[in-house]
Design an enzyme around this catalytic site. Structure first.
Site, PDB file in Angstrom:
ATOM      1  N   SER A  47      22.167  18.123  52.196  1.00  0.00           N
ATOM      2  CA  SER A  47      22.393  19.498  52.644  1.00  0.00           C
ATOM      3  C   SER A  47      23.042  20.241  51.487  1.00  0.00           C
ATOM      4  O   SER A  47      23.732  19.630  50.665  1.00  0.00           O
ATOM      5  CB  SER A  47      23.308  19.525  53.868  1.00  0.00           C
ATOM      6  OG  SER A  47      23.823  20.824  54.102  1.00  0.00           O
ATOM      7  N   THR A  48      22.830  21.538  51.433  1.00  0.00           N
ATOM      8  CA  THR A  48      23.573  22.332  50.452  1.00  0.00           C
ATOM      9  C   THR A  48      25.069  22.076  50.572  1.00  0.00           C
ATOM     10  O   THR A  48      25.796  22.054  49.575  1.00  0.00           O
ATOM     11  CB  THR A  48      23.295  23.834  50.649  1.00  0.00           C
ATOM     12  OG1 THR A  48      21.918  24.097  50.394  1.00  0.00           O
ATOM     13  CG2 THR A  48      24.146  24.685  49.722  1.00  0.00           C
ATOM     14  N   ASN A  49      25.513  21.831  51.810  1.00  0.00           N
ATOM     15  CA  ASN A  49      26.942  21.693  52.070  1.00  0.00           C
ATOM     16  C   ASN A  49      27.569  20.483  51.389  1.00  0.00           C
ATOM     17  O   ASN A  49      28.771  20.491  51.097  1.00  0.00           O
ATOM     18  CB  ASN A  49      27.193  21.601  53.574  1.00  0.00           C
ATOM     19  CG  ASN A  49      26.760  22.852  54.305  1.00  0.00           C
ATOM     20  OD1 ASN A  49      26.394  23.845  53.682  1.00  0.00           O
ATOM     21  ND2 ASN A  49      26.773  22.813  55.620  1.00  0.00           N
ATOM     22  N   SER A  51      44.301  49.479  12.335  1.00  0.00           N
ATOM     23  CA  SER A  51      44.365  50.871  12.764  1.00  0.00           C
ATOM     24  C   SER A  51      43.186  51.642  12.211  1.00  0.00           C
ATOM     25  O   SER A  51      42.733  51.394  11.093  1.00  0.00           O
ATOM     26  CB  SER A  51      45.669  51.524  12.299  1.00  0.00           C
ATOM     27  OG  SER A  51      45.676  52.909  12.597  1.00  0.00           O
ATOM     28  N   SER A  52      42.702  52.598  12.995  1.00  0.00           N
ATOM     29  CA  SER A  52      41.642  53.489  12.533  1.00  0.00           C
ATOM     30  C   SER A  52      42.200  54.692  11.783  1.00  0.00           C
ATOM     31  O   SER A  52      41.435  55.459  11.197  1.00  0.00           O
ATOM     32  CB  SER A  52      40.811  53.969  13.726  1.00  0.00           C
ATOM     33  OG  SER A  52      41.626  54.710  14.619  1.00  0.00           O
ATOM     34  N   LYS A  61      47.806  48.873   8.106  1.00  0.00           N
ATOM     35  CA  LYS A  61      48.405  48.315   9.322  1.00  0.00           C
ATOM     36  C   LYS A  61      47.620  47.087   9.766  1.00  0.00           C
ATOM     37  O   LYS A  61      46.396  47.097   9.808  1.00  0.00           O
ATOM     38  CB  LYS A  61      48.420  49.353  10.438  1.00  0.00           C
ATOM     39  CG  LYS A  61      49.158  48.922  11.707  1.00  0.00           C
ATOM     40  CD  LYS A  61      49.222  50.093  12.695  1.00  0.00           C
ATOM     41  CE  LYS A  61      50.054  49.750  13.919  1.00  0.00           C
ATOM     42  NZ  LYS A  61      49.344  48.813  14.804  1.00  0.00           N
ATOM     43  N   THR A  77      68.373  34.602  23.648  1.00  0.00           N
ATOM     44  CA  THR A  77      68.379  34.540  25.103  1.00  0.00           C
ATOM     45  C   THR A  77      68.618  35.958  25.596  1.00  0.00           C
ATOM     46  O   THR A  77      69.494  36.655  25.074  1.00  0.00           O
ATOM     47  CB  THR A  77      69.477  33.591  25.627  1.00  0.00           C
ATOM     48  OG1 THR A  77      70.753  34.016  25.161  1.00  0.00           O
ATOM     49  CG2 THR A  77      69.225  32.161  25.151  1.00  0.00           C
TER      50      THR A  77
END
Length: 460
Positions: free
Chosen positions: A137-139, A315-316, A321, A184
């Site tokens: 069965s698929t199941n 960066s464009s 960067k 911390t």
């Protein structure tokens, strides 16, 4: 064209394809994602193994003739070899508890088996439901194939993590004597070494590998033989025993029957545990990537304590960067996996009565989690972690200048004296070492030894 029929009627199917009418109905009903089950080769292979083992078992028990069995086995072997990669077009989003996936496989095998026997596609000698799906069965087929697939996926991830652990261990050794200020609450704390920091990462990955090893063993506890609801109705006496023997032989995997078929069909907590493990892995991977991103921030206005490989302009608009794009990629993968884990949890929760029918979406998200991790971790390892450089002078200076060194003074002279030393050091912008020597609390030699950051990183 050829004509196929099912319970709902007839349909013309292209003579070029090996799938049939039930697959075509799925294609028409679920044009959802544009991704088919072919996206998951382990699933295709596992389904094929199950069909082959079933054919051998049914022949042994008298359900199939030798010629039909041989034709099914030959067709399955071709699928395992990758011959029919374009023949599994059903969408990964589908209703019906995965029926479309199972029938897609059944139809391809049946049409190819008929072609081998007669030279023509069709179901004159081998039928997808009667012969290929016999005693199944698929199941019980789909979750069994999922378990086998997950076994392979976990193995891939363990291999990936083992290599990553080795890189982390190399960094742990490389940086074992390079001191730094710990943090911390994002505030200066006691000195540690970068080696100790990387030892935490390495230990974390080791623990995840151990957990994955435990989960992998459970993946091969299968429900095949349960048929539709766990009773085994539709399979002959003796089928379960021979099926597991043949499935072990054809797959090379140590598959075994689950203790309780009814439990196995109804409950999907095993998938939740696997997804939870991957989510836990992601919490550490994302933290590691975030730590690296913070420590490499700058170069002028950030922490700037490490350098990571430059892999592309950042960066464009701002020349020069460089962004920590590899750690950012790793973090986004983890964010995505958290969402997939939530989907899996909801799908596991919504199983009703004798079956969880949501395994298609569970499968999709689990397999995608593994695919994302096995693709991203090597990139994170190779293009970021393995190339990390530590700025030793900056870290040494900060460790020597940290007011957290006052813990040593507190231990020697009491908390109140240490408070006074810190207050004066902060006011005069001097080091703790300078103030305690000036006050005569310690000699220069004593202060050099007691307040040397590297001496404070290991008190054993």
């Amino acid at each position: 064209m050829r004509v196929e029929k099912d319970f709902l009627g007839e349909m013309e199917i292209s003579s070029n394809v090996y799938y049939g009418i039930q697959t075509m109905r799925s294609i028409e009903n679920f044009p959802i994602s544009g991704r088919s089950i072919e996206s998951y080769p382990y699933l295709i292979t596992s389904l094929a193994y199950i069909k082959k083992a079933a054919a051998l078992s049914n022949f042994e028990l008298g359900g199939l003739t030798a010629s039909v069995k041989d034709a099914i086995v030959m067709a399955v072997d071709e699928i395992i070899d990758g011959k029919f990669k374009s023949q599994f077009p059903v969408d990964i989003y589908q209703g019906g508890g995965g029926l479309s996936t199972n029938m897609n496989m059944n139809e391809v095998i049946a049409n190819r088996a008929n072609e081998l026997l007669t030279g023509k596609k069709g179901y004159t000698h081998v039928h997808p439901n009667i012969h290929v799906n016999m005693s199944q069965s698929t199941n019980d087929v789909l979750p069994s194939a999922m378990g086998m697939s997950l076994f392979y996926h976990i193995g891939d991830l363990i291999s990936c993590l083992t290599q990553f652990k080795e890189t982390l261990h190399q960094k742990e050794e490389e940086f074992q004597l390079v001191v730094k200020v710990s943090r911390t609450c994002l505030q200066d704390a006691l000195p540690i070494t970068f080696g100790q920091q990387f030892s935490a990462y390495r230990s974390f990955i080791s623990r995840q590998i151990n957990e994955l090893n435990r989960l992998q063993e459970d993946c091969l506890q299968l429900v095949i033989g349960a048929t539709a609801v766990g009773t085994g109705l539709g399979s002959p006496v003796g089928y379960v025993d021979v099926m597991y023997l043949h499935l072990s032989e054809v797959s090379g995997l140590n598959v075994a029957k689950v203790d309780n078929y009814f439990d196995g069909l109804q409950h999907t907590d095993g998938y939740v545990r696997i997804s939870g493990c991957l989510k836990g892995l992601c919490t550490g991977l994302s933290k590691m990537a975030s730590d690296i991103r913070l420590l490499a921030s700058g170069p002028l206005a950030g922490l700037g304590e490490i350098e990571i490989p430059s892999v592309q302009p950042g960066s464009s608009i701002m020349p020069g960067k460089i962004n920590p794009c590899i750690p950012e990629m790793m973090m986004q993968v983890c964010f995505d996996i958290y969402g997939m884990d939530q989907t899996i949890s909801i799908a596991a929760d919504r199983g009703e009565l004798e079956l969880n029918i949501w395994e298609a979406i569970i499968m999709k998200n689990l397999f995608d989690q593994f695919s994302l991790l096995t693709a991203s971790i090597p990139i994170f390892q190779e293009k970021c972690v393995s190339g990390i450089l530590v700025k030793k002078e900056i870290n040494q200076h900060r460790a020597e200048s940290s007011f957290a060194l006052s813990v040593v003074i507190s231990n020697l002279f009491g908390y109140e004296i240490a408070n006074e030393v810190v207050a004066e050091a902060q006011k005069r912008k001097q080091t703790i070492k300078h103030i305690v020597v000036e006050r005569g609390l310690l000699s220069a030699e004593e202060a050099e030894k007691s307040l040397n950051p590297i001496n404070l990183t290991n008190r054993e």
